[in-house]
Design a protein around this motif. Structure first.
Motif, PDB file in Angstrom:
ATOM      1  N   LEU A  80       2.879  12.364  -0.838  1.00 23.23           N
ATOM      2  CA  LEU A  80       3.907  12.643  -2.318  1.00 23.23           C
ATOM      3  C   LEU A  80       4.978  12.078  -1.867  1.00 23.23           C
ATOM      4  CD1 LEU A  80       3.792  16.212  -2.034  1.00 23.23           C
ATOM      5  CD2 LEU A  80       1.852  14.886  -3.629  1.00 23.23           C
ATOM      6  N   GLN A  81       4.876  10.631  -2.455  1.00 25.09           N
ATOM      7  CA  GLN A  81       6.133   9.742  -2.453  1.00 25.09           C
ATOM      8  C   GLN A  81       6.578   9.458  -4.475  1.00 25.09           C
ATOM      9  OE1 GLN A  81       7.853   7.885   0.116  1.00 25.09           O
ATOM     10  NE2 GLN A  81       6.335  10.078   0.956  1.00 25.09           N
ATOM     11  N   LEU A  82       8.266   9.087  -4.330  1.00 28.91           N
ATOM     12  CA  LEU A  82       8.591   9.120  -5.405  1.00 28.91           C
ATOM     13  C   LEU A  82       9.227   7.166  -5.990  1.00 28.91           C
ATOM     14  CD1 LEU A  82       9.948  10.666  -8.405  1.00 28.91           C
ATOM     15  CD2 LEU A  82      12.010  11.371  -6.763  1.00 28.91           C
ATOM     16  N   VAL A  83       9.174   6.948  -6.826  1.00 27.81           N
ATOM     17  CA  VAL A  83       9.423   5.627  -7.436  1.00 27.81           C
ATOM     18  C   VAL A  83      10.675   5.927  -8.394  1.00 27.81           C
ATOM     19  CG1 VAL A  83       9.744   3.079  -7.803  1.00 27.81           C
ATOM     20  CG2 VAL A  83       7.548   4.000  -6.002  1.00 27.81           C
ATOM     21  N   PHE A  84      11.895   5.343  -8.377  1.00 30.66           N
ATOM     22  CA  PHE A  84      12.599   5.833  -9.334  1.00 30.66           C
ATOM     23  C   PHE A  84      13.325   4.721 -10.500  1.00 30.66           C
ATOM     24  CE2 PHE A  84      14.432   8.186  -5.627  1.00 30.66           C
ATOM     25  CZ  PHE A  84      14.577   9.472  -5.723  1.00 30.66           C
ATOM     26  N   GLN A  85      13.604   4.747 -11.630  1.00 31.36           N
ATOM     27  CA  GLN A  85      13.877   4.562 -12.612  1.00 31.36           C
ATOM     28  C   GLN A  85      15.002   3.060 -12.468  1.00 31.36           C
ATOM     29  OE1 GLN A  85      16.028   5.807 -16.169  1.00 31.36           O
ATOM     30  NE2 GLN A  85      16.943   3.909 -16.743  1.00 31.36           N
ATOM     31  N   ASP A  86      16.138   3.524 -11.288  1.00 31.15           N
ATOM     32  CA  ASP A  86      16.877   2.180 -10.976  1.00 31.15           C
ATOM     33  C   ASP A  86      17.565   2.052  -8.891  1.00 31.15           C
ATOM     34  OD1 ASP A  86      19.054   0.377 -10.514  1.00 31.15           O
ATOM     35  OD2 ASP A  86      20.591   1.934 -10.301  1.00 31.15           O
ATOM     36  N   ARG A 121      10.438  -3.469  -6.538  1.00 32.81           N
ATOM     37  CA  ARG A 121       9.075  -4.352  -5.504  1.00 32.81           C
ATOM     38  C   ARG A 121       9.553  -3.487  -3.916  1.00 32.81           C
ATOM     39  NH1 ARG A 121       4.950  -8.379  -6.829  1.00 32.81           N
ATOM     40  NH2 ARG A 121       6.025  -8.855  -9.029  1.00 32.81           N
ATOM     41  N   ILE A 122      10.808  -3.457  -3.429  1.00 35.09           N
ATOM     42  CA  ILE A 122      11.361  -3.183  -2.497  1.00 35.09           C
ATOM     43  C   ILE A 122      11.124  -1.648  -2.247  1.00 35.09           C
ATOM     44  CG2 ILE A 122      13.224  -2.048  -0.806  1.00 35.09           C
ATOM     45  CD1 ILE A 122      14.036  -4.986  -2.257  1.00 35.09           C
ATOM     46  N   ALA A 123      11.633  -0.911  -3.495  1.00 36.11           N
ATOM     47  CA  ALA A 123      10.964   0.047  -3.773  1.00 36.11           C
ATOM     48  C   ALA A 123      10.010   1.293  -3.339  1.00 36.11           C
ATOM     49  CB  ALA A 123      11.984   0.792  -5.400  1.00 36.11           C
ATOM     50  N   ILE A 124       8.948   0.132  -4.584  1.00 37.93           N
ATOM     51  CA  ILE A 124       7.812   0.585  -4.748  1.00 37.93           C
ATOM     52  C   ILE A 124       7.006   0.385  -2.496  1.00 37.93           C
ATOM     53  CG2 ILE A 124       5.145  -0.002  -5.058  1.00 37.93           C
ATOM     54  CD1 ILE A 124       6.400  -0.955  -7.495  1.00 37.93           C
ATOM     55  N   ALA A 125       7.911  -0.410  -2.120  1.00 41.61           N
ATOM     56  CA  ALA A 125       7.347  -0.733  -0.899  1.00 41.61           C
ATOM     57  C   ALA A 125       8.043   0.210   0.060  1.00 41.61           C
ATOM     58  CB  ALA A 125       7.949  -2.215  -0.107  1.00 41.61           C
ATOM     59  N   ARG A 126       8.596   0.854   0.197  1.00 41.42           N
ATOM     60  CA  ARG A 126       8.932   1.686   0.960  1.00 41.42           C
ATOM     61  C   ARG A 126       8.313   3.330   0.423  1.00 41.42           C
ATOM     62  NH1 ARG A 126      14.818   4.093  -0.618  1.00 41.42           N
ATOM     63  NH2 ARG A 126      14.342   4.373  -2.822  1.00 41.42           N
ATOM     64  N   ALA A 127       7.727   3.549  -0.719  1.00 37.31           N
ATOM     65  CA  ALA A 127       6.620   4.670  -1.375  1.00 37.31           C
ATOM     66  C   ALA A 127       5.294   3.794  -0.599  1.00 37.31           C
ATOM     67  CB  ALA A 127       6.555   4.921  -2.408  1.00 37.31           C
ATOM     68  N   LEU A 136       4.247   4.700   3.835  1.00 38.72           N
ATOM     69  CA  LEU A 136       4.060   6.182   4.655  1.00 38.72           C
ATOM     70  C   LEU A 136       2.422   6.591   3.888  1.00 38.72           C
ATOM     71  CD1 LEU A 136       7.048   8.175   3.329  1.00 38.72           C
ATOM     72  CD2 LEU A 136       6.089   6.909   5.729  1.00 38.72           C
ATOM     73  N   LYS A 137       1.976   5.778   3.760  1.00 39.74           N
ATOM     74  CA  LYS A 137       0.287   5.744   3.128  1.00 39.74           C
ATOM     75  C   LYS A 137       0.278   7.160   1.928  1.00 39.74           C
ATOM     76  CE  LYS A 137      -0.922   2.168   5.439  1.00 39.74           C
ATOM     77  NZ  LYS A 137      -0.537   0.870   5.202  1.00 39.74           N
ATOM     78  N   PRO A 138       0.934   7.408   0.730  1.00 45.27           N
ATOM     79  CA  PRO A 138       0.361   8.219   0.209  1.00 45.27           C
ATOM     80  C   PRO A 138      -0.204   7.841  -0.899  1.00 45.27           C
ATOM     81  CG  PRO A 138       2.040   6.804  -1.273  1.00 45.27           C
ATOM     82  CD  PRO A 138       1.592   6.379   0.204  1.00 45.27           C
ATOM     83  N   ARG A 139      -0.517   9.430  -1.072  1.00 46.00           N
ATOM     84  CA  ARG A 139      -1.997   9.839  -2.077  1.00 46.00           C
ATOM     85  C   ARG A 139      -1.031   9.591  -3.154  1.00 46.00           C
ATOM     86  NH1 ARG A 139      -4.978  14.298   0.142  1.00 46.00           N
ATOM     87  NH2 ARG A 139      -6.690  13.576  -1.473  1.00 46.00           N
ATOM     88  N   ILE A 140      -0.192  10.455  -4.400  1.00 45.85           N
ATOM     89  CA  ILE A 140       0.623  10.719  -4.940  1.00 45.85           C
ATOM     90  C   ILE A 140       1.700   9.767  -5.038  1.00 45.85           C
ATOM     91  CG2 ILE A 140       1.222  12.180  -6.632  1.00 45.85           C
ATOM     92  CD1 ILE A 140      -1.188  14.597  -5.406  1.00 45.85           C
ATOM     93  N   VAL A 141       1.381   9.263  -5.782  1.00 45.20           N
ATOM     94  CA  VAL A 141       2.813   8.417  -5.988  1.00 45.20           C
ATOM     95  C   VAL A 141       3.105   9.045  -7.738  1.00 45.20           C
ATOM     96  CG1 VAL A 141       4.381   6.258  -6.137  1.00 45.20           C
ATOM     97  CG2 VAL A 141       2.342   6.871  -4.435  1.00 45.20           C
ATOM     98  N   VAL A 142       5.005   9.481  -8.218  1.00 48.38           N
ATOM     99  CA  VAL A 142       5.452   9.488  -8.946  1.00 48.38           C
ATOM    100  C   VAL A 142       6.012   8.567  -9.531  1.00 48.38           C
ATOM    101  CG1 VAL A 142       7.274  10.740 -10.502  1.00 48.38           C
ATOM    102  CG2 VAL A 142       5.257  11.960  -8.904  1.00 48.38           C
ATOM    103  N   LEU A 143       5.989   7.808 -10.610  1.00 47.74           N
ATOM    104  CA  LEU A 143       7.019   6.626 -10.991  1.00 47.74           C
ATOM    105  C   LEU A 143       8.128   7.306 -12.196  1.00 47.74           C
ATOM    106  CD1 LEU A 143       3.570   4.802 -11.007  1.00 47.74           C
ATOM    107  CD2 LEU A 143       5.541   4.174  -9.115  1.00 47.74           C
ATOM    108  N   SER A 188      -3.536   8.249  -7.003  1.00 49.90           N
ATOM    109  CA  SER A 188      -3.245   9.256  -7.888  1.00 49.90           C
ATOM    110  C   SER A 188      -1.896   9.003  -8.636  1.00 49.90           C
ATOM    111  CB  SER A 188      -3.671  10.724  -7.627  1.00 49.90           C
ATOM    112  OG  SER A 188      -5.110  10.506  -7.572  1.00 49.90           O
ATOM    113  N   TYR A 189      -1.684   8.246 -10.080  1.00 48.79           N
ATOM    114  CA  TYR A 189       0.192   8.033 -10.162  1.00 48.79           C
ATOM    115  C   TYR A 189       0.378   9.291 -10.803  1.00 48.79           C
ATOM    116  CZ  TYR A 189       0.434   2.925  -8.123  1.00 48.79           C
ATOM    117  OH  TYR A 189       0.309   2.538  -7.663  1.00 48.79           O
ATOM    118  N   LEU A 190       1.723   9.991 -11.221  1.00 46.06           N
ATOM    119  CA  LEU A 190       2.220  10.709 -12.717  1.00 46.06           C
ATOM    120  C   LEU A 190       3.513   9.191 -12.976  1.00 46.06           C
ATOM    121  CD1 LEU A 190       2.982  14.012 -11.218  1.00 46.06           C
ATOM    122  CD2 LEU A 190       1.231  13.413 -13.608  1.00 46.06           C
TER     123      LEU A 190
END
Length: 539
Positions: free
Chosen positions: A366-372, A435-441, A444-451, A480-482
């Motif tokens: 479960l990974q999270l990518v932030f706005q800023d 793109r770096i923030a997305i690479a960080r998520a 870890l080979k997540p299945r779900i990413v909250v954007l 899967s994305y939220l």
């Protein structure tokens, strides 16, 4: 007497330079020409770094200390470039005023709204405190602030984003200016608030007869709001003309690129038999609201109210709504980053029953990518360290060399040069940092990413690139994305299912096509009208 044919603001052969630590100075604006007539609305558009804001900062004498200007800036025929600060102040705040993108950083958090509006009145018109406060009340009424008398005693943090921007407009109008310069005044606002602010500016312009110079990268706003347009790229004006002409018959490749930079396409829903990865049942999030010196509780706020949600493998659920609707809180609740009541199931297992090492094992899925991205990336760490930080926690068995190889793979996956991993975040553009923030998520080979608003701070052209990247990564890795956002154009391009939130409640949900083309709830219809109504704004 001033010649009526004299432009209100006339900029000729303007150059802006910045001194840097390197041997070579930055030539940010390169010999541009612009003019604004009395009472007209002119837009200056271009991507971040095009120099559009620096032009106006130069005209207002607000450049940073390491910058200097060459050329001419005339106001009503009088040269103002190079004037002393004292003489320039007779123009700034009275004849020319400026409002900025983020009112929270422009308003002083230590002073009340009334005191801040009174300041330009007392400086430029020498009003006493009583007259200035009476005029401040009139201005708050003029810009449509509810309960204006009460709001005079409010502090900036006690107001919403749209209300703070209205306060900034009130301050700008305090001395009846001839020219209002608006630098990205609606970028940080929800679509409905954005529409209200634009309508307010149009109404005020008609009532007061002022000219408006609108700096923005949002071409939908330009189409609806401006009489003429200047298009800037790398410090130069590459095209100018009437708004309709620019939009219907652009002559420069860069203008055509900007106009075609809207995120496009649609996402197909996964097969009906796709397994449910994440499920929320009756999710509630409540916050205790406190006030006073000792933080005594005044009331409770239910930010998320009895929400049910099911995220299938390969699905993207778009969660939309205005600021304060609870959409980001819902995303964090589903990741168990905040206390909740109700159930959150991961692969059918209640996450409240998972703890310790077992929970840590689930976190990497479960990974999270932030706005800023600039705020979420440590300025003291190199990009390679940022990307591999999670590997230290979740894969301690990996050697430093193996972690470095994972960083290289992650950077290649988000289409960045792996050699950049030895640089710091401040050396990258906004799009590269995201793109770096997305690479960080992804490392870890997540299945779900909250954007959470991952594109709202980016130019349209960069938004389109990030949307395309996220689609490619989803298809490649069956993610899967939220997708949490108030930008409905991006949500339509990214999502196959949409949930509309208002005050913590899901007011409408369904397939993307259904929600966008045939919404049933009034609130959803208002959101769609604010985002996609392309009719010109009229007073």
């Amino acid at each position: 007497m001033t010649d009526t044919k004299t432009p209100l603001l006339d900029i000729n052969d303007l150059h802006v330079h910045f001194e840097t630590n390197s041997d070579k100075d930055v030539h940010a604006v390169r010999g541009i020409h612009m003019h604004i007539e009395k009472g007209e609305t002119v837009a200056v558009v271009g991507e971040s770094g095009s120099g559009k804001s620096q032009v106006m900062m130069s005209a207002m004498g607000l450049l940073a200390d390491n910058g200097w200007v060459e050329g001419s800036v005339k106001y009503n025929g009088a040269e103002i470039l190079g004037l002393s600060k004292r003489k320039l102040n007779s123009y700034r705040g009275s004849k020319m005023t400026m409002i900025f993108q983020e009112p929270m950083t422009s308003l002083d958090p230590l002073y009340t709204i009334g005191r801040q509006i009174c300041e330009p009145l007392r400086v430029h018109q020498k009003m006493d405190k009583k007259r200035a406060m009476a005029r401040a009340l009139e201005l708050l009424e003029l810009v449509g602030i509810p309960e204006p008398k009460k709001r005079l005693k409010s502090y900036p943090h006690e107001m919403s984003g749209g209300q703070r921007q209205r306060v900034m407009i009130a301050m700008a109008l305090a001395n009846d200016p001839d020219l209002l310069i608006a630098d990205e005044p609606t970028t940080a606002l929800d679509v409905t608030i954005q529409a209200q602010i634009l309508q307010l500016l149009a109404d005020l312009q008609k009532k007061l007869g002022m000219a408006i110079l609108f700096i923005t990268h949002d071409l939908n706003i330009v189409r609806r709001f401006a009489d003429r347009v200047y298009v800037m790229k790398t410090g130069e004006v590459v095209e100018e003309g009437n708004t309709a002409e620019i939009f219907d018959n652009p002559s420069h490749d860069y203008t055509r690129m900007l106009l075609s930079a809207e995120p496009e396409g649609t996402k197909e829903a996964p097969d009906t038999g796709a397994p449910v990865l994440l499920e929320g049942k009756g999710v509630n999030v409540t916050f205790n609201i406190t006030s006073g010196l000792f933080g005594s509780q005044t009331h409770t706020l239910r930010a998320v109210n009895n929400v049910d949600i099911r995220l299938h493998q390969g699905q993207t659920i778009g969660i939309v709504g205005e600021s304060g609707s609870g959409k980001s809180t819902l995303g964090r609740a589903l990741l168990r980053l905040t206390d909740i009541s109700g159930e959150v199931l991961l692969d059918g297992v209640d996450m409240s029953e998972i703890a310790g090492d077992a929970m840590r094992e689930q976190r990497k899925r479960l990974q999270l990518v932030f706005q800023d991205p600039f705020g979420s990336l440590s300025p003291r760490m190199m990009v390679g360290q940022i990307i591999t930080e999670g590997l230290l926690v979740h894969h301690p068995e990996l050697s430093a060399k193996e972690r470095d190889l994972r960083a290289i793979e992650a950077l290649e996956e988000v289409q960045l040069d792996p050699s950049m991993r030895n640089r710091y975040p401040h050396e990258f553009s906004g799009g590269q940092r995201q793109r770096i923030a997305i690479a960080r998520a992804m490392v870890l080979k997540p299945r779900i990413v909250v954007l959470d608003e991952p594109t709202s701070a980016l130019d349209r052209s960069v938004q389109k690139q990030i949307v395309d990247l996220l689609r490619d990564l989803q298809e490649k890795n069956n993610l899967s994305y939220l997708f949490i956002s108030h930008d409905l154009t991006v949500v339509r391009a990214m999502s196959d299912y949409v949930m509309v939130m208002k005050q913590g409640v899901i007011v409408e949900e369904g397939l993307t096509e259904q929600i966008f083309d045939a919404p049933t709830e009034l609130y959803t219809k208002q959101l769609m009208a604010a985002a996609f109504d392309l009719e010109p704004i009229s007073a």
